[in-house]
Design an enzyme around this catalytic site. Structure first.
Site, PDB file in Angstrom:
ATOM      1  N   ARG A  76       0.837  -1.214   0.000  1.00 21.16           N
ATOM      2  CA  ARG A  76       0.000   0.000   0.000  1.00 21.16           C
ATOM      3  C   ARG A  76       0.866   1.256   0.000  1.00 21.16           C
ATOM      4  NH1 ARG A  76      -2.095  -3.812  -0.985  1.00 21.16           N
ATOM      5  NH2 ARG A  76      -4.001  -4.737  -0.180  1.00 21.16           N
ATOM      6  N   SER A 129     -11.595  -0.130   3.572  1.00 19.04           N
ATOM      7  CA  SER A 129     -10.729  -0.531   4.696  1.00 19.04           C
ATOM      8  C   SER A 129      -9.995   0.681   5.245  1.00 19.04           C
ATOM      9  CB  SER A 129      -9.723  -1.587   4.230  1.00 19.04           C
ATOM     10  OG  SER A 129     -10.388  -2.734   3.762  1.00 19.04           O
ATOM     11  N   GLU A 134      -4.906   3.125   6.243  1.00 19.49           N
ATOM     12  CA  GLU A 134      -4.766   2.945   4.799  1.00 19.49           C
ATOM     13  C   GLU A 134      -5.384   4.129   4.069  1.00 19.49           C
ATOM     14  OE1 GLU A 134      -6.397  -0.166   1.406  1.00 19.49           O
ATOM     15  OE2 GLU A 134      -5.693  -0.949   3.316  1.00 19.49           O
TER      16      GLU A 134
END
Length: 332
Positions: A156, A224, A320
Site C-alpha cells: 500500500r 478498509s 490505509e
C-alpha cells in the site's frame, strides 16, 4: 469556499478555498498556473481519502478517460488514462479476455490513484502489472515516464505516496498483462474455489466485497480504514501463546501479515460509535459516517482503536485511508 462533502465517499462536511476540474491532460498542462497560487491537493474519486477538516487550499481533479490496447505474442499492453474508473477497467479486461486483474475487482477509485496506493487484494498487487506510470511534473512542466522499478512499490505504498511536495500528477498508466494466465486463489475465501477460471475468481471477489463492504451510497465509508499489519514470525509466536486462533498469511521467511479486522474485532469494536462515526457491525476494518459525523469524532474512534490494538497485541496499526486536514495529509 467549495463544498467537498460529496467529493469523498466518507461524506464528512468539509470545504476547500478553491477547486479546479480538468477533463484532459492537455487542459491540465495548459493551466499549470493554478498550482502556483498556493497549497493544492490532487483528488480522484475520493474513495480513499477523508476530509477531516476544511482544506485551506485548492482541490484539483483530472478526469481524463481512454483505454488503448496493444497485443503481442506474450501479452497485452494497456495504456489507460488516469481518470478511468478502476473497476470499469477490470470489467473491460474481462470482456476482452485479458485476465490478471480479476482479484482486484470492485476496488473503488480511479486508475490514476491505483499506483499511489499500490492497490491489492486476494494475493494480487497492482505493482506486478505496471510497466510505466506517466506523470506531469508540476514544478518543471515536463512529462516524466517512471518505470515499474522507479515507482518504489511496497505494501500500500509507492514513490507517489512518499512524494512530500505532491508535485507529480499521474495522467496515465501503462500495464503489461501476460497471456500465460494462472489463477491466484490461495487467499481467504478464494481457497474454496476448485480449479477456478478468471471469471470464477472475478465473480467470487465481487460477491465477497459486496457482502463485506457497505455501499458508500447508503452509508459514508472509505473501505478498509487500516492496513493489515506485517509482524515478525517471532512476534506471531508470542501472540499465539494467548491468542491461539490468530489468523495470518505468509509474506516471507521472517514476516507474516495479520488481518487488522481480526485484531479490532477481538477488542469488541464492532458496532461501537463515537457520535455519528461507527465501526461497522459486520466488518471491523470499515469505519462509517451516518451523515452526522465529524472529523474530530472520526479521529477519536480511529485513535482509540489504534491505541487499544497497540496495548493488547503490541502491533501498530496504520491508516490505509488518506486523512486530509487543513493543510493537507495528516497522520493518526
Amino acid at each position: 469556499m467549495f463544498d467537498l462533502t460529496k467529493l469523498h465517499t466518507f461524506g464528512l462536511a468539509a470545504s476547500a478555498e478553491n477547486y479546479s476540474h480538468f477533463k484532459s491532460f492537455r487542459e491540465l498542462s495548459d493551466n499549470l498556473n493554478v498550482f502556483q497560487t498556493g497549497r493544492y491537493l490532487l483528488l480522484g474519486q475520493g474513495s480513499n481519502c477523508i476530509f477531516v477538516d476544511d482544506f485551506e487550499g485548492r482541490i484539483v481533479r483530472l478526469d481524463n478517460e481512454g483505454i488503448q490496447v496493444e497485443e503481442d505474442e506474450r501479452g497485452y499492453r494497456l495504456t489507460v488514462q488516469a481518470g478511468e474508473n478502476w473497476h470499469k477497467l477490470v470489467v473491460f479486461c474481462m470482456k476482452k479476455g485479458i485476465f490478471g486483474f480479476e482479484n482486484l475487482a470492485l476496488i473503488p477509485g480511479t486508475v490514476g490513484a491505483a499506483p499511489i496506493q499500490n492497490i491489492g487484494a486476494y494475493g494480487v498487487e497492482l505493482a506486478q502489472f505496471v510497466e510505466y506510470v506517466n506523470c506531469l511534473n508540476l514544478t518543471s512542466g515536463r512529462n516524466i515516464k517512471l518505470a515499474q522499478q522507479d515507482c518504489q512499490f511496497g505494501y500500500r505504498d509507492s514513490v507517489f505516496k512518499k512524494n512530500p511536495s505532491n508535485s507529480l500528477v499521474i495522467h496515465s498508466v501503462v500495464f503489461y498483462i501476460p497471456k500465460n494466465w494462472q489463477a491466484v486463489a490461495h487467499y481467504g475465501e478464494l481457497l474454496k474455489l476448485k480449479q477456478p477460471s478468471a471469471q470464477d475468481i472475478f465473480d467470487k471477489v465481487v460477491q465477497i466485497r459486496r457482502q463485506k463492504l457497505p455501499d458508500p451510497d447508503e452509508i459514508g465509508n472509505a473501505g478498509s480504514f487500516f492496513k493489515n499489519p506485517l509482524v515478525s514470525r517471532n512476534h506471531l509466536a508470542s501472540l499465539r501463546c494467548d491468542w491461539v486462533d490468530i489468523p495470518y498469511y505468509d509474506v516471507d521467511q521472517t514476516s507474516v501479515k495479520v488481518p487488522a479486522a481480526w485484531l479490532i474485532d477481538k477488542l469488541g469494536f464492532k458496532g461501537k460509535k463515537e457520535g455519528g462515526i461507527g465501526c461497522h457491525p459486520h466488518q471491523a476494518l470499515v469505519l462509517t459516517n451516518d451523515g452526522t459525523g465529524t472529523g474530530k469524532q472520526l479521529l477519536v474512534l480511529a485513535r482509540d482503536i489504534q491505541e487499544k490494538v497497540s496495548q493488547e497485541f503490541a502491533i501498530s496499526l496504520e491508516n490505509e485511508v488518506r486523512l486530509i486536514g487543513k493543510k493537507g495529509p495528516i497522520s493518526l
